[in-house]
Scaffold this active site. Sequence first.
Site, PDB file in Angstrom:
ATOM      1  CG  HIS A  79      -2.040  -1.005   1.069  1.00 14.87           C
ATOM      2  ND1 HIS A  79      -2.972  -1.206   2.062  1.00 14.87           N
ATOM      3  CD2 HIS A  79      -2.362  -1.862   0.079  1.00 14.87           C
ATOM      4  CE1 HIS A  79      -3.827  -2.155   1.678  1.00 14.87           C
ATOM      5  NE2 HIS A  79      -3.476  -2.564   0.483  1.00 14.87           N
ATOM      6  CD  GLU A  81      -2.060   3.946   3.169  1.00 15.48           C
ATOM      7  OE1 GLU A  81      -3.253   4.015   3.495  1.00 15.48           O
ATOM      8  OE2 GLU A  81      -1.641   3.156   2.301  1.00 15.48           O
ATOM      9  CB  CYS A 105      -5.890  -1.282   5.296  1.00 18.10           C
ATOM     10  SG  CYS A 105      -4.134  -1.764   5.239  1.00 18.10           S
ATOM     11  CB  CYS A 108      -1.475   1.129   6.136  1.00 14.15           C
ATOM     12  SG  CYS A 108      -0.999   0.407   4.550  1.00 14.15           S
TER      13      CYS A 108
END
Length: 161
Positions: A79, A81, A105, A108
């Site tokens: 992801h 992040e 999420c 993360c």
Amino acid sequence: MGGKRKDYISWDEYFMGVAKLSALRSKDPGTQVGACIVSPDNKILSMGYNGFPVGCDDDEFPWEREGEANETKYPFVTHSELNAILNYRGGSLEGSKLYVSLFPCNECAKAIIQAGIKTVIYDCDKYANTAAIMASKRMLKAAGVKFIPYERTARRVELEL
């Protein structure tokens, strides 16, 4: 002589713009997400977008959203992040802010907390009612990480690249 100029963008517009521009690097056909990490004195520290790890060819790994687990993108994609956190080479991210185009999420959120990021400014929260996002919000709250919805402006910016 005159007053202050009013034709410049705010810090929030600037950093969310950088996050959204970073998202355009993602080859994910379904959801392009970008992130930008900023120091307390408004210096960009790192950026990231969702994609496969370095060395994992975009044409050899699946982008599908449905099917057998290892035939979808989910076990393989990093992801935005986490990519932004991993891309940072300057030491500590303690006290920094994260601008992200989609709410982080739960996985993360763990990395955000452990990295010392104290504020998350997010644009979209379309998965708010999912278990992953509810868990994320619970952890962020418990760890004292503020999460703030980005306040969109009516401003549109067009870039010729």
